[in-house]
Design an enzyme around this catalytic site. Sequence first.
Site, PDB file in Angstrom:
ATOM      1  N   SER A  96      -8.259   2.268   3.065  1.00  0.00           N
ATOM      2  CA  SER A  96      -7.551   1.115   3.623  1.00  0.00           C
ATOM      3  C   SER A  96      -8.509   0.270   4.464  1.00  0.00           C
ATOM      4  O   SER A  96      -9.584  -0.083   4.012  1.00  0.00           O
ATOM      5  CB  SER A  96      -6.336   1.596   4.424  1.00  0.00           C
ATOM      6  OG  SER A  96      -5.444   0.550   4.705  1.00  0.00           O
ATOM      7  N   ASP A 220       1.059  -0.428  -4.771  1.00  0.00           N
ATOM      8  CA  ASP A 220       0.603  -0.274  -3.388  1.00  0.00           C
ATOM      9  C   ASP A 220       1.176  -1.434  -2.579  1.00  0.00           C
ATOM     10  O   ASP A 220       0.805  -2.589  -2.794  1.00  0.00           O
ATOM     11  CB  ASP A 220      -0.924  -0.282  -3.349  1.00  0.00           C
ATOM     12  CG  ASP A 220      -1.500  -0.016  -1.958  1.00  0.00           C
ATOM     13  OD1 ASP A 220      -0.744  -0.146  -0.974  1.00  0.00           O
ATOM     14  OD2 ASP A 220      -2.686   0.313  -1.873  1.00  0.00           O
ATOM     15  N   HIS A 248       0.008   3.850  -1.213  1.00  0.00           N
ATOM     16  CA  HIS A 248      -1.211   3.462  -0.502  1.00  0.00           C
ATOM     17  C   HIS A 248      -2.115   4.649  -0.152  1.00  0.00           C
ATOM     18  O   HIS A 248      -3.164   4.459   0.444  1.00  0.00           O
ATOM     19  CB  HIS A 248      -0.802   2.724   0.784  1.00  0.00           C
ATOM     20  CG  HIS A 248      -1.913   2.036   1.481  1.00  0.00           C
ATOM     21  ND1 HIS A 248      -2.745   1.122   0.870  1.00  0.00           N
ATOM     22  CD2 HIS A 248      -2.354   2.120   2.766  1.00  0.00           C
ATOM     23  CE1 HIS A 248      -3.638   0.671   1.737  1.00  0.00           C
ATOM     24  NE2 HIS A 248      -3.425   1.268   2.897  1.00  0.00           N
TER      25      HIS A 248
END
Length: 266
Positions: A96, A220, A248
């Site tokens: 991320s 996602d 995610h």
Amino acid sequence: MDIIQRNNIHVVGNQEALQTLVFSHGFGIDQTSFSKIIPAFEKDYQVVLFDNVGGGKADMKAFSPKRYESISGYATDVADIIQALDIKNVTFIGHSVSGIIGMLTSIHYPGMIERLILLGSSPRYLNDSRDGYTGGFDNYALTSLFEAMEGNYHAWASGFSKLAMRNEDRPELAAAFASSLQAIRPDVAILVARAIFYLDHRKDLAKVTIPTLVIQTANDIAVPEQVSEYLEANIPDCRRVKVQTEGHFPHISAPQEVIAAIQSFL
């Protein structure tokens, strides 16, 4: 402050290995999120794990709103860690926002990182109508998100965790993420979330000079497929791979697919 304590650093794996893998977690979780990934690499690589300041077991006394009002503060932390441990031949695996943190570290401190893996990362989460960029969120969505965080942080964490984790047939995954989110001080979580969701590092992509792998999952909520395509098109030496899991957090929901992607790149 001692950097080992500040970032709750752990060095595992093969201490004699010539190459080091540095794993960096995303927002709302900590280094334990890589627990299903690490065993696959401990024999052949030295592995460095740490917690970003403000989360996990990092030292909260190190948290400074001024330092972490943008993710550049976290990029400086990564450089501090690599220098303090005196590690070489580094491949940085960032989940991320930590993917972009690693990217900035590679740009600001040339030679410190040799290869970069972006796991569900985005250079900008907000759509940009001026150039047709799709980041996944419009202004209304982000305004609503922060209103929900500020109104009832724990309730927001519970709802958001289900959307981000997906894999509805395994509710324990979302429950674990919610618990991790709720362990963060709300004021810290909101400040860091603002730094993340309003960042824009699209102009930095062309500055990346190291081989880069982008790993994209299906559905996602934070990073639609157009974002990974954008990364692949704008980072000079980049390739992209899709893993067949939703949400995610592919390293949690489908670790074997992520392991295979990393191993192929290495």
